[in-house]
Design an enzyme around this catalytic site. Sequence first.
Site, mmCIF file in Angstrom:
data_model
loop_
_atom_site.group_PDB
_atom_site.id
_atom_site.type_symbol
_atom_site.label_atom_id
_atom_site.label_comp_id
_atom_site.label_asym_id
_atom_site.label_seq_id
_atom_site.Cartn_x
_atom_site.Cartn_y
_atom_site.Cartn_z
ATOM 1 N N LYS A 45 0.834 -1.210 0.000
ATOM 2 C CA LYS A 45 0.000 0.000 0.000
ATOM 3 C C LYS A 45 0.869 1.261 0.000
ATOM 4 C CE LYS A 45 -0.318 -0.290 5.027
ATOM 5 N NZ LYS A 45 -1.142 -0.832 6.126
ATOM 6 N N ARG A 143 -10.809 0.720 14.134
ATOM 7 C CA ARG A 143 -10.779 1.519 12.912
ATOM 8 C C ARG A 143 -11.884 0.941 12.042
ATOM 9 N NH1 ARG A 143 -4.892 1.901 10.251
ATOM 10 N NH2 ARG A 143 -5.490 -0.147 9.449
ATOM 11 N N TYR A 272 15.803 30.003 6.616
ATOM 12 C CA TYR A 272 14.596 30.739 7.005
ATOM 13 C C TYR A 272 14.529 30.909 8.513
ATOM 14 C CZ TYR A 272 12.621 30.011 2.325
ATOM 15 O OH TYR A 272 12.392 30.017 0.990
HETATM 16 C C1 LIG Z 1 -0.647 -1.987 6.602
HETATM 17 C C2 LIG Z 1 -1.307 -3.260 6.808
HETATM 18 C C3 LIG Z 1 -0.563 -4.452 6.885
HETATM 19 C C4 LIG Z 1 0.937 -4.464 6.872
HETATM 20 O O1 LIG Z 1 1.391 -3.962 8.093
HETATM 21 P P1 LIG Z 1 2.962 -3.920 8.470
HETATM 22 O O2 LIG Z 1 3.013 -3.642 9.914
HETATM 23 O O3 LIG Z 1 3.531 -2.825 7.634
HETATM 24 O O4 LIG Z 1 3.510 -5.237 8.104
HETATM 25 C C5 LIG Z 1 -1.262 -5.634 7.008
HETATM 26 N N1 LIG Z 1 -2.599 -5.645 7.075
HETATM 27 C C6 LIG Z 1 -3.361 -4.532 7.015
HETATM 28 C C7 LIG Z 1 -4.833 -4.623 7.092
HETATM 29 C C8 LIG Z 1 -2.756 -3.296 6.889
HETATM 30 O O5 LIG Z 1 -3.474 -2.185 6.828
#
Ligand SMILES: *Cc1c(COP(=O)(O)O)cnc(C)c1O
Length: 379
Positions: A45, A143, A272
């Site tokens: 992702k 969530r 800055y």
């Molecule tokens: C991001 C995510 C993962 C991977 O998590 P990591 O800690 O980066 O390995 C797995 N399952 C879901 C549902 C996620 O949102």
Amino acid sequence: MAHLPQWVCRGPTKAEVNLANFRENVKTFRRIADDAGTLLMAVIKTNAYGHGLVPIAHAAIKAGADRLGVTTMEEGVLLRENDIDAPIHLLSPIIPEQAEDTVTYDLTASVSSCEQAKAIHTAAISQQKIVPVHLKVDTGLHRFGIAPEYALDFCRWCYHLSGLYWEGIYTHFSTANNKYRKTTEAQFTLLMDTITGLNDYGYHFPIRHAGASTIALRRPDMHLDMIRPGIALFGYTPDIQHQALTSIRPVMSLKSRILQVRSLPPGTPVGYGGSYITTERETLAVVPVGHGHGYKRALSNNGEVLIRGMRAAIVGEISLDQLIVRITHINGVSEGDEVVLIGEQGADEIFAREIAEHAQTIVDDVLSSLMERVYRVYK
Ligand SMILES: *Cc1c(COP(=O)(O)O)cnc(C)c1O
């Protein structure tokens, strides 16, 4: 920036993605999955945690991932448009208007409400398909997902929708690292009890899954039918204490070159707001990397980079497109010299973990913040 004519000379700032390391990392998880006879979903992702979605997707499949996980439908469609045939899971819910495209592109949606189930069912029926979906259960992250106590009612209402095939059921833990072992175990038990309860009423889900990177590496007892590592594929364990226990290697380097060298007298404000003031005659170098590239602004007066194998401190506020480092102690630096912001140079290295600590954030944030505008080179 793919539309830039090939002959145009690019600037010095680039992210190098070490595909060999990435493939080795995937193979590590392939072996873990094979040992337990589970499936492997490579979670790529957020633009593959900043490493570039499409090249990483192809490398993941080639190295043995069975499936891919992304967050948005747009990412899924991009993968399909780039010849990825493996199952692609959407780990965030879609909005109802995206159901048609989700079905058209054969993306596997996560369902956490009846409305979502019905929207996908309706789109599936209109396209004369039966589409696989996974039920998301909220075991404590709070969530997405249906509450466990509502799971049975949910199935009574939605399990039999004829456009859907309930291929899987899953949860995502709130705190998988060591410190919260008990919490994770309680969440795992809640998932298992929920699944058992549903099975008793004839609601079956062939692929059960729960574990992201930490669980995939540390808890084979929670692997179930599939593991879902994300950040670890890119070389970092979520829990710093686990890093030394695995062979996974960082994949991303961020490199640039010095655009200008300055020698400034004592008492000169730099950058800055003049938050840094030289204390002696100092030699400074300007590097064309800033928070507009996704390099964390919290590293202002706070981070380091590598030049000629030595550490140079970032001085002053980081701007959108530049930062300034002090190189008084490094001999023979000239304009055009390589600067390593993430990665190795000489005998030293700065990994994303160190940057995350300086910026008081996590490795995921450091890597996935890197903007599309940073030119990526795949090695
Ligand atoms: C991001 C995510 C993962 C991977 O998590 P990591 O800690 O980066 O390995 C797995 N399952 C879901 C549902 C996620 O949102």
